[in-house]
Design an enzyme around this catalytic site. Structure first.
Site, short mmCIF file in Angstrom:
data_model
loop_
_atom_site.label_atom_id
_atom_site.label_comp_id
_atom_site.label_asym_id
_atom_site.label_seq_id
_atom_site.Cartn_x
_atom_site.Cartn_y
_atom_site.Cartn_z
N SER A 142 -9.95 2.10 2.61
CA SER A 142 -9.08 2.85 1.73
C SER A 142 -8.03 2.00 1.00
CB SER A 142 -8.32 3.90 2.55
OG SER A 142 -7.48 3.28 3.52
N SER B 262 -10.45 -0.26 6.88
CA SER B 262 -9.85 -0.12 5.55
C SER B 262 -9.09 -1.33 5.04
CB SER B 262 -8.93 1.10 5.52
OG SER B 262 -9.68 2.28 5.56
N LYS C 107 0.84 -1.21 0.00
CA LYS C 107 0.00 0.00 0.00
C LYS C 107 0.87 1.25 0.00
CE LYS C 107 -3.93 2.14 2.39
NZ LYS C 107 -4.89 2.05 3.52
#
Length: 492
Positions: free
Chosen positions: A149, A173, A74
């Site tokens: 997210s 998330s 990420k």
């Protein structure tokens, strides 16, 4: 082939990390123009990492269980050899001078970092539509969101662009994207995985965790990057819970499972509830004792979270001032530093980030602090007490991971409240700092999209969630003839 199987094959010399890495890089090149899971891919660097693992094996070194296995990372974790942008224009092209602890531990474990994945800007969102670099699409249906997210990470694994991925869970998330993409995703105990080098959204909530296609793979990745870190003042100085052992055990006989009353009814998609109830029945059939549990303060969790998290964000994001690094707008020698800061933030931050900064600044302002932020922290205490009371009587709690399956891209962009409700079931765990796992529990009959079962465990008892998740996974695979992800349109 699972990540565990791939790691074993590399260690045994049955395949090489270079072969595996090349295959995934080729897959990214083939499908990512449609999916948009990655913001940055460095083929040469990834292959260099893979060659180093293969050289170690050739020299007779003992490899770890995930050595040579590719991973998607990420873009909120600092990486000194790749850009780290948090999907924001304000950090476009920024290369940190150091690695995050999670990054460093991935490298130490021999995992091959394929690249950095897309996300909601500064991890603020539930759909990965808030990225400055365009939305990511759900591999099950490219017209729908992959969650957020950490949607780039979930989409990368679901599209078979990587066997593993990292994410962060501030209000759901990891778990929510895992649920809507048919994956396993874990939120470790707060402090169980280091935040050092993680671009902060809400410091008392942010928690790094794994994505994988099965529970054992998630446990192996969880174990690889977790553990005490003296550079993180919130890091827990305690052993990593035995998550890998628990994932291999996959036995719930005699365990006490609590169904959260507040997350089982109105407002939930009927197909989500149907699959959830089937999973609960399956747990009973496997020998668990199932009881209903009430956690009344959970009804206020969403409101408390959207005061606490934006308040912390308004403080954390003050560092992006155009003076030290990142984007700088209007610096032509005629404007003051304050004007340059204002112009840079206006252009560099997206609408959702601005919305949360404004909300958080207001909640912390003189005259409103006690009424808003202070009250939200009191609710947080009540939620923690609800968890304590529940875990005094049950080993784990269960609920749907998210109230609906993946919704169409654009459907909720003009309705922030509808967007925030995607995290209704996941937020309480972040406020309490405890552990949770989402595992696939079937497809909703209305739309054929994945549904997630959320398993909640006490702090530092992450292994309980993995044990239950592995048992559900095995039973569902036996019932349905194989893993759910094999039915994805992008399955290879």
């Amino acid at each position: 082939m699972s990540a565990a199987e791939l790691g074993a094959a590399i260690s045994a010399g049955d395949t090489s990390s270079v072969e595996a890495t090349t295959a995934y890089l080729d897959r990214i090149a083939e499908v990512d123009p449609e999916v948009n899971a990655f913001l940055h891919v460095d083929r040469d660097t990834a292959l260099d990492q893979a060659r180093a693992v293969d050289a170690r094996r050739a020299d007779g070194a003992e490899l770890g269980p995930l050595a040579g296995v590719p991973v998607a990372h990420k873009d909120v974790f600092s990486t000194k050899d790749m850009p780290t942008t948090a999907a924001s224009r304000i950090l476009e092209g920024w290369r940190p001078p150091y690695d995050a602890t999670v990054t460093a531990r991935l490298r130490e474990a021999g995992l091959v970092i394929l690249g950095k994945t897309n996300m909601d800007e500064f991890a603020m969102g539930s759909s990965t539509e808030n990225s400055a670099y365009g939305p990511t699409r759900n591999p099950w249906d490219l017209s729908r969101i992959p969650g957020g997210s950490s949607g780039g990470s979930s989409a990368a694994v679901a599209a078979f662009e990587a066997p593993l991925a990292t994410g962060t869970d501030t209000g759901g998330s990891i778990r929510q994207p895992a649920a809507v993409c048919g994956l396993v995703g874990a939120k470790p105990t707060y402090g169980g995985s280091s935040r050092y080098g993680l671009i902060a959204f809400a410091s008392s909530l942010d928690t790094p965790g794994p994505f994988a296609r099965n529970v054992l793979d998630a446990a192996l990745l969880h174990e690889a990057f977790s553990g005490h870190d003296p550079r993180d003042s919130t890091s827990v100085d305690a052993p990593v819970p035995p998550v890998v052992e628990a994932a291999r055990r996959a036995d719930v006989a005699g365990m006490r499972v609590g169904v959260i009353r507040e997350f089982d009814g109105a407002g939930f998609q009927p197909g989500v509830l149907r699959r959830f109830h089937e999973a609960v029945e399956l747990l009973e059939a496997l020998g668990a004792k199932v009881v209903e549990v009430s956690c009344p303060s959970f009804d206020a969790a969403l409101a408390a979270y959207y005061l606490i998290a934006p308040s912390e964000a308004s403080s954390n994001l003050a560092r992006f001032d155009a003076m030290r690094y990142g984007l700088r707008v209007g610096d032509d020698g005629t404007r003051s530093a304050e004007e340059v800061m204002a112009l840079t933030r206006a252009e560099g931050f997206g609408p959702e980030v601005k919305r949360r900064i404004i909300l958080g600044t207001y909640a912390l302002s003189s005259g409103y602090y006690d009424a808003y932020y202070g009250s939200a922290q009191q609710v947080r205490t009540l939620i923690k007490r609800d968890f304590d009371a529940a875990f005094a009587n049950v080993d784990v709690l269960v609920s749907p991971t998210t109230p609906t399956t993946a919704f169409p891209i654009g459907e909720r962009t003009d309705d922030p409240m509808a967007m925030y409700l995607a995290d209704l079931c996941t937020i309480p765990t972040n406020l309490a700092g405890s552990a949770a796992l989402s595992v696939p529990c079937g497809l909703a009959p209305e739309d054929g999209l994945p549904v997630g079962l959320q398993i909640l465990a006490p702090a530092l008892a992450d292994d309980r969630a993995y044990r239950v998740g592995a048992a559900v996974e095995a039973a569902l695979a036996d019932r349905d003839g194989g893993p759910l992800l094999a039915r994805s349109p992008m399955a290879v």
